[in-house]
Scaffold this motif. Structure first.
Motif, PDB file in Angstrom:
ATOM      1  N   ALA A 101       0.828  -1.204   0.000  1.00 10.68           N
ATOM      2  CA  ALA A 101       0.000   0.000   0.000  1.00 10.68           C
ATOM      3  C   ALA A 101       0.869   1.263   0.000  1.00 10.68           C
ATOM      4  CB  ALA A 101      -0.929  -0.004   1.210  1.00 10.68           C
ATOM      5  N   ASP A 102       1.978   1.236   0.721  1.00  8.85           N
ATOM      6  CA  ASP A 102       2.858   2.409   0.776  1.00  8.85           C
ATOM      7  C   ASP A 102       3.433   2.727  -0.598  1.00  8.85           C
ATOM      8  OD1 ASP A 102       2.333   2.457   3.451  1.00  8.85           O
ATOM      9  OD2 ASP A 102       4.312   1.754   4.087  1.00  8.85           O
ATOM     10  N   ALA A 103       3.763   1.694  -1.368  1.00 10.63           N
ATOM     11  CA  ALA A 103       4.286   1.921  -2.718  1.00 10.63           C
ATOM     12  C   ALA A 103       3.242   2.586  -3.596  1.00 10.63           C
ATOM     13  CB  ALA A 103       4.732   0.592  -3.334  1.00 10.63           C
ATOM     14  N   LYS A 120      -2.938  -3.377   7.133  1.00 10.16           N
ATOM     15  CA  LYS A 120      -2.990  -1.953   7.425  1.00 10.16           C
ATOM     16  C   LYS A 120      -1.994  -1.623   8.535  1.00 10.16           C
ATOM     17  CE  LYS A 120      -7.466  -1.639   8.215  1.00 10.16           C
ATOM     18  NZ  LYS A 120      -8.793  -1.009   8.464  1.00 10.16           N
ATOM     19  N   THR A 121      -1.291  -0.508   8.381  1.00 10.91           N
ATOM     20  CA  THR A 121      -0.336  -0.068   9.389  1.00 10.91           C
ATOM     21  C   THR A 121      -0.586   1.393   9.737  1.00 10.91           C
ATOM     22  OG1 THR A 121       1.345   0.688   7.812  1.00 10.91           O
ATOM     23  CG2 THR A 121       1.401  -1.643   8.438  1.00 10.91           C
ATOM     24  N   ASP A 122      -0.183   1.770  10.942  1.00 10.63           N
ATOM     25  CA  ASP A 122      -0.309   3.170  11.344  1.00 10.63           C
ATOM     26  C   ASP A 122       0.561   4.062  10.469  1.00 10.63           C
ATOM     27  OD1 ASP A 122      -2.125   2.594  13.323  1.00 10.63           O
ATOM     28  OD2 ASP A 122      -0.639   2.536  14.934  1.00 10.63           O
ATOM     29  N   PHE A 123       1.764   3.583  10.120  1.00  7.16           N
ATOM     30  CA  PHE A 123       2.626   4.401   9.261  1.00  7.16           C
ATOM     31  C   PHE A 123       1.988   4.612   7.893  1.00  7.16           C
ATOM     32  CE2 PHE A 123       5.858   4.689   5.896  1.00  7.16           C
ATOM     33  CZ  PHE A 123       6.429   5.912   6.250  1.00  7.16           C
ATOM     34  N   GLY A 124       1.354   3.569   7.374  1.00  7.59           N
ATOM     35  CA  GLY A 124       0.688   3.709   6.083  1.00  7.59           C
ATOM     36  C   GLY A 124      -0.409   4.759   6.121  1.00  7.59           C
TER      37      GLY A 124
END
Length: 204
Positions: A28-30, A77-81
């Motif tokens: 997702a970050d990419a 899902k991540t907090d950083f994302g």
């Protein structure tokens, strides 16, 4: 204001695409970063007066903005994302008005600056509300599952994209369109302040 209706139509499509991308190992970050890169490319084209090409890349950039959440839901899902998504959204929203200012400083400088001011005020009201809502353990899924508390208003993502596209289609109308949209953003911020006064009146 229109985000809810847009999500109902787009989310099923985005979720299928996001699941397919997640299966292929794309993060997702990419996707989030790719959306920003497309947004920067759109801004560069607008600054060089290639408005229609800029509009096309704006659409692709916002497609990535919708897809990153779908990929995250299909994988992890991540907090950083969630943090990265919000920050890069604000970077994109600032880059496009700046590009119009660069394209024609004499015609677009004043109202472009007013619009950036309105974005700043609206964005700060949005993030401050989210921070206090988190402190009070409030939650909402009015705009789907989000990393932070989302409040609604007249000027949301759908309206902002529509404004950017209209400005690309009719660049000579940018000063008028920017002034009108700045008023909508400031009204949204004011309504959020009123909502905060009602919601946060008493200590938890």
């Amino acid at each position: 204001m229109l985000d809810g209706a847009a999500r109902r139509h787009l989310d099923p499509i985005l979720n299928r695409l996001g699941a397919a991308l997640a299966k292929r190992g794309l993060s997702a970050d990419a996707v989030t970063v790719a959306g920003l890169c497309l947004g920067f490319a759109a801004a560069a084209l607008i600054a060089l007066h290639y408005y229609l090409a800029g509009a096309a890349l704006i659409l692709l950039s916002r497609l990535c903005d919708g897809l990153d959440g779908a990929v995250a839901r299909a994988s992890r899902k991540t907090d950083f994302g969630g943090f990265l998504d919000i920050v890069l959204d604000f970077v994109f929203y600032g880059a496009i008005p700046l590009a119009f200012i660069v394209a024609d400083p004499a015609a677009n400088g004043l109202t472009g600056g007013l619009l950036l001011f309105a974005f700043y005020v609206n964005g700060s009201s949005f993030l401050a509300f989210a921070a206090i809502a988190e402190k009070r353990a409030l939650s909402t899924e009015i705009r789907g599952a989000k990393s932070i508390y989302f409040t609604t208003g007249l000027a949301e993502a759908t309206e902002t994209i529509a404004f950017f596209l209209a400005a690309c289609l009719f660049p000579h109308w940018f000063p008028v369109l920017a002034a009108l949209f700045a008023v909508l953003c400031l009204y949204t911020a004011l309504s959020r302040i009123v909502l905060a006064r009602l919601t946060f009146r008493d200590q938890p």
